[in-house]
Write an enzyme that holds these catalytic residues in place. Structure first.
Site, mmCIF file in Angstrom:
data_model
loop_
_atom_site.group_PDB
_atom_site.id
_atom_site.type_symbol
_atom_site.label_atom_id
_atom_site.label_comp_id
_atom_site.label_asym_id
_atom_site.label_seq_id
_atom_site.Cartn_x
_atom_site.Cartn_y
_atom_site.Cartn_z
ATOM 1 N N ASN A 9 15.555 -35.443 -26.282
ATOM 2 C CA ASN A 9 15.487 -36.534 -27.262
ATOM 3 C C ASN A 9 15.552 -37.840 -26.482
ATOM 4 O O ASN A 9 16.628 -38.251 -26.055
ATOM 5 C CB ASN A 9 16.660 -36.415 -28.251
ATOM 6 C CG ASN A 9 16.732 -37.594 -29.200
ATOM 7 O OD1 ASN A 9 15.765 -38.333 -29.381
ATOM 8 N ND2 ASN A 9 17.897 -37.787 -29.815
ATOM 9 N N TRP A 10 14.397 -38.444 -26.314
ATOM 10 C CA TRP A 10 14.348 -39.662 -25.478
ATOM 11 C C TRP A 10 14.967 -40.884 -26.146
ATOM 12 O O TRP A 10 15.175 -41.900 -25.501
ATOM 13 C CB TRP A 10 12.895 -39.967 -25.117
ATOM 14 C CG TRP A 10 12.350 -39.104 -24.026
ATOM 15 C CD1 TRP A 10 13.044 -38.219 -23.252
ATOM 16 C CD2 TRP A 10 10.988 -39.045 -23.571
ATOM 17 N NE1 TRP A 10 12.205 -37.627 -22.346
ATOM 18 C CE2 TRP A 10 10.946 -38.109 -22.518
ATOM 19 C CE3 TRP A 10 9.813 -39.706 -23.952
ATOM 20 C CZ2 TRP A 10 9.752 -37.826 -21.839
ATOM 21 C CZ3 TRP A 10 8.632 -39.401 -23.289
ATOM 22 C CH2 TRP A 10 8.609 -38.474 -22.242
ATOM 23 N N LYS A 11 15.157 -40.818 -27.452
ATOM 24 C CA LYS A 11 15.645 -41.999 -28.198
ATOM 25 C C LYS A 11 14.690 -43.168 -27.937
ATOM 26 O O LYS A 11 13.485 -42.947 -27.821
ATOM 27 C CB LYS A 11 17.098 -42.301 -27.816
ATOM 28 C CG LYS A 11 17.975 -41.050 -27.934
ATOM 29 C CD LYS A 11 19.451 -41.310 -27.859
ATOM 30 C CE LYS A 11 20.194 -39.990 -28.041
ATOM 31 N NZ LYS A 11 21.650 -40.158 -28.058
ATOM 32 N N HIS A 94 19.537 -37.588 -37.132
ATOM 33 C CA HIS A 94 20.381 -37.864 -35.960
ATOM 34 C C HIS A 94 21.493 -38.825 -36.363
ATOM 35 O O HIS A 94 21.286 -39.715 -37.189
ATOM 36 C CB HIS A 94 19.521 -38.459 -34.833
ATOM 37 C CG HIS A 94 20.251 -38.504 -33.531
ATOM 38 N ND1 HIS A 94 21.189 -39.476 -33.250
ATOM 39 C CD2 HIS A 94 20.213 -37.689 -32.455
ATOM 40 C CE1 HIS A 94 21.687 -39.231 -32.048
ATOM 41 N NE2 HIS A 94 21.114 -38.170 -31.542
ATOM 42 N N GLU A 96 22.651 -41.306 -34.962
ATOM 43 C CA GLU A 96 22.318 -42.730 -34.773
ATOM 44 C C GLU A 96 21.500 -43.245 -35.954
ATOM 45 O O GLU A 96 21.644 -44.400 -36.357
ATOM 46 C CB GLU A 96 21.565 -42.911 -33.439
ATOM 47 C CG GLU A 96 22.522 -42.763 -32.259
ATOM 48 C CD GLU A 96 21.879 -42.221 -30.987
ATOM 49 O OE1 GLU A 96 20.645 -42.244 -30.863
ATOM 50 O OE2 GLU A 96 22.637 -41.768 -30.101
ATOM 51 N N GLU A 166 25.839 -31.859 -33.144
ATOM 52 C CA GLU A 166 26.099 -32.940 -32.202
ATOM 53 C C GLU A 166 27.354 -33.703 -32.610
ATOM 54 O O GLU A 166 27.277 -34.599 -33.468
ATOM 55 C CB GLU A 166 24.915 -33.905 -32.170
ATOM 56 C CG GLU A 166 23.622 -33.264 -31.750
ATOM 57 C CD GLU A 166 22.684 -34.272 -31.092
ATOM 58 O OE1 GLU A 166 22.262 -34.015 -29.956
ATOM 59 O OE2 GLU A 166 22.422 -35.330 -31.696
ATOM 60 N N GLY A 172 26.285 -39.402 -25.656
ATOM 61 C CA GLY A 172 26.128 -40.541 -24.766
ATOM 62 C C GLY A 172 27.443 -41.039 -24.183
ATOM 63 O O GLY A 172 27.503 -42.118 -23.603
ATOM 64 N N SER A 212 25.971 -35.014 -24.418
ATOM 65 C CA SER A 212 26.254 -35.036 -22.978
ATOM 66 C C SER A 212 26.020 -33.686 -22.292
ATOM 67 O O SER A 212 26.729 -33.341 -21.352
ATOM 68 C CB SER A 212 27.674 -35.543 -22.708
ATOM 69 O OG SER A 212 27.827 -36.862 -23.222
ATOM 70 N N GLY A 233 19.910 -35.851 -24.740
ATOM 71 C CA GLY A 233 19.521 -37.256 -24.715
ATOM 72 C C GLY A 233 19.379 -37.750 -23.289
ATOM 73 O O GLY A 233 18.343 -37.588 -22.645
ATOM 74 N N GLY A 234 20.444 -38.326 -22.771
ATOM 75 C CA GLY A 234 20.418 -38.958 -21.447
ATOM 76 C C GLY A 234 19.782 -38.105 -20.362
ATOM 77 O O GLY A 234 18.915 -38.584 -19.611
HETATM 78 P P1 PGA Z 1 23.257 -37.320 -25.008
HETATM 79 O O1 PGA Z 1 22.529 -37.424 -26.438
HETATM 80 O O2 PGA Z 1 22.745 -36.056 -24.379
HETATM 81 O O3 PGA Z 1 22.814 -38.551 -24.285
HETATM 82 O O4 PGA Z 1 24.716 -37.270 -25.289
HETATM 83 C C1 PGA Z 1 22.342 -36.292 -27.234
HETATM 84 C C2 PGA Z 1 21.694 -36.699 -28.529
HETATM 85 O O5 PGA Z 1 22.100 -37.695 -29.129
HETATM 86 O O6 PGA Z 1 20.752 -36.013 -28.994
#
Ligand code: PGA
Length: 252
Positions: A9-11, A94, A96, A166, A172, A212, A233-234
């Site tokens: 998930n590149w966001k 998500h 966010e 999540e 993050g 993470s 994500g990251g």
């Molecule tokens: P993260 O993000 O791996 O950077 O914690 C995961 C996500 O929000 O899908």
């Protein structure tokens, strides 16, 4: 054998040119489990990502969609627009989006329905905040999300959804849930799905962990029986890290 999905998930990261370069590098890794891997890009980078991944077997997708087919919804993207790009997956709900963009269980439910109808696999995100967990309310909270998000969705359609657990406090932050915490909640979610539908639907559902996940902790999370993969994500922004997580899944 347990089924896996390793989803990046590149966001709000990576331009089209960056997506094309990433795709080329990822393709060159020749992942043994390419068909169990996918990357979710920002809308503007989806086309370049898809073209770059052509022939690799690796899937690609979006991070949101609108539930109406067309109309006066400035700034939104429809399912048909995603279909034309050939997307196979779409992240929905998500945390966010729930927190910053007023996504609710009601809109999540509508989005799930239009994606299922379009043959795009939804990756439905659920998860509790730190405050909820500290009060011991995480199971009630997550069960509430799952029940509301699947409202009026028949079992045959629910089986097409992937769930990503999540915990918001792990996204993050570098603070990963322990494998036991992640496993407990994924197993719990499986039970909730079995309760809404039946054991076959619960047992067959892909349930990912997100928050993470990185090469150093992927294996211990992925080897847990109720964790079918990761939403990353990251660590999905770097080809080497993302490929290492996919390879960890392939080794199990
Ligand atoms: P993260 O993000 O791996 O950077 O914690 C995961 C996500 O929000 O899908």
């Amino acid at each position: 054998m347990k089924k896996f999905l390793i989803a990046g998930n590149w966001k709000m990261n990576k331009t089209s040119a960056e997506a094309a370069a990433f795709a080329e590098e990822l393709k060159a890794k020749n992942l043994p489990n390419a068909k169990d891997v996918c990357v979710m890009a920002p809308f503007t980078s989806i086309e370049a990502l898809g073209k770059g991944l052509e022939g690799s077997g690796i899937g690609f997708g979006a991070q949101n969609v609108h539930f109406e087919p067309s109309g006066a919804y400035t700034g939104e993207i429809s399912v048909a627009m995603l279909q034309e790009l050939g997307v196979g997956y779409c992240v929905i709900g998500h945390s966010e989006r729930r927190e910053y963009f007023a996504e609710t269980d009601e809109t999540v439910n509508k989005k799930l329905k239009v994606l299922i109808a379009a043959g795009i696999t939804p990756i439905l995100c659920v998860g509790e905040s730190l405050e909820v967990r500290e009060q011991g309310g995480e199971q009630t909270f997550v069960a509430g999300q799952v029940i509301a998000d699947f409202a009026d969705i028949p079992a045959a359609d629910a089986a097409k959804v992937v769930i990503a657990y999540e915990p918001i406090w792990a996204i993050g932050t570098g603070k990963t849930a322990t494998p036991e915490q992640a496993e407990d909640m994924c197993a719990f979610i499986r039970g909730v799905v079995s309760g809404i539908y039946d054991n076959a639907t619960g047992d067959g559902m892909l349930i990912l962990y997100g928050g993470s996940m990185k090469p150093s902790n992927a294996k211990e999370l992925l080897e847990k029986p109720d964790i079918n993969g990761g939403l990353i994500g990251g660590a999905s922004l770097k080809v080497d890290d993302f490929a290492a997580i996919a390879e960890a899944a392939a080794s199990l």
